[in-house]
Every structure is written in C-alpha cells, then in structure tokens.
Design a protein around this motif. Sequence first.
Motif, PDB file in Angstrom:
ATOM      1  N   VAL A  12       0.835  -1.198   0.000  1.00  0.00           N
ATOM      2  CA  VAL A  12       0.000   0.000   0.000  1.00  0.00           C
ATOM      3  C   VAL A  12       0.874   1.254   0.000  1.00  0.00           C
ATOM      4  O   VAL A  12       0.611   2.216  -0.729  1.00  0.00           O
ATOM      5  CB  VAL A  12      -0.967  -0.006   1.199  1.00  0.00           C
ATOM      6  N   VAL A  13       1.929   1.252   0.780  1.00  0.00           N
ATOM      7  CA  VAL A  13       2.828   2.414   0.838  1.00  0.00           C
ATOM      8  C   VAL A  13       3.514   2.606  -0.509  1.00  0.00           C
ATOM      9  O   VAL A  13       3.620   3.732  -1.012  1.00  0.00           O
ATOM     10  CB  VAL A  13       3.868   2.238   1.973  1.00  0.00           C
TER      11      VAL A  13
ATOM     12  N   TRP B 291       2.436   1.619  -3.399  1.00  0.00           N
ATOM     13  CA  TRP B 291       1.415   1.953  -4.404  1.00  0.00           C
ATOM     14  C   TRP B 291       1.054   3.432  -4.315  1.00  0.00           C
ATOM     15  O   TRP B 291       0.828   4.101  -5.330  1.00  0.00           O
ATOM     16  CB  TRP B 291       0.189   1.073  -4.181  1.00  0.00           C
ATOM     17  N   LYS B 292       1.004   3.982  -3.098  1.00  0.00           N
ATOM     18  CA  LYS B 292       0.615   5.380  -2.914  1.00  0.00           C
ATOM     19  C   LYS B 292       1.790   6.349  -3.108  1.00  0.00           C
ATOM     20  O   LYS B 292       1.589   7.543  -3.170  1.00  0.00           O
ATOM     21  CB  LYS B 292       0.051   5.583  -1.499  1.00  0.00           C
ATOM     22  N   SER B 293       3.010   5.844  -3.143  1.00  0.00           N
ATOM     23  CA  SER B 293       4.158   6.745  -3.289  1.00  0.00           C
ATOM     24  C   SER B 293       4.263   7.235  -4.741  1.00  0.00           C
ATOM     25  O   SER B 293       3.875   6.539  -5.663  1.00  0.00           O
ATOM     26  CB  SER B 293       5.444   6.045  -2.885  1.00  0.00           C
ATOM     27  N   PRO B 294       4.801   8.455  -4.909  1.00  0.00           N
ATOM     28  CA  PRO B 294       4.887   9.021  -6.271  1.00  0.00           C
ATOM     29  C   PRO B 294       5.910   8.308  -7.145  1.00  0.00           C
ATOM     30  O   PRO B 294       6.807   7.697  -6.754  1.00  0.00           O
ATOM     31  CB  PRO B 294       5.303  10.453  -6.057  1.00  0.00           C
TER      32      PRO B 294
END
Length: 57
Positions: free
Chosen positions: A51-52, A54-57
Amino acid sequence: MTYSSAKGHDPKGLSDILAADEAAPSLGRQVFNGLTGTLVLLVTGILVLLVVLWKSP
C-alpha cells in the motif's frame, strides 16, 4: 497472567494465576500458534508495504 499480592510477600516474586478449567496447550499447539502468528504478521507487513509503495509518487 501474573499477580503480586500487596498483603503477603511472595519470595519468588510474581506467581501465576490459573483458572480451574485452564489446560496447558501441547508443544505442537504452541508451535502451530507461533507459526500462524508469524505468518499473519508477515502478510500484514507485506500488505502495508504494498500500500505504501502503491501510494508513493
């Protein structure tokens, strides 16, 4: 669970409290519970990591 009495001093320190119907799990059950708990923590950690990432730029 442990308990230390304020009135009487236990020379061994903390003493165990066991319920009348409490049974000690077998060694196989303890190993199974340990491995299952470790697997749950591993899967949870991998999901958080995904999740981290996936959400990181």
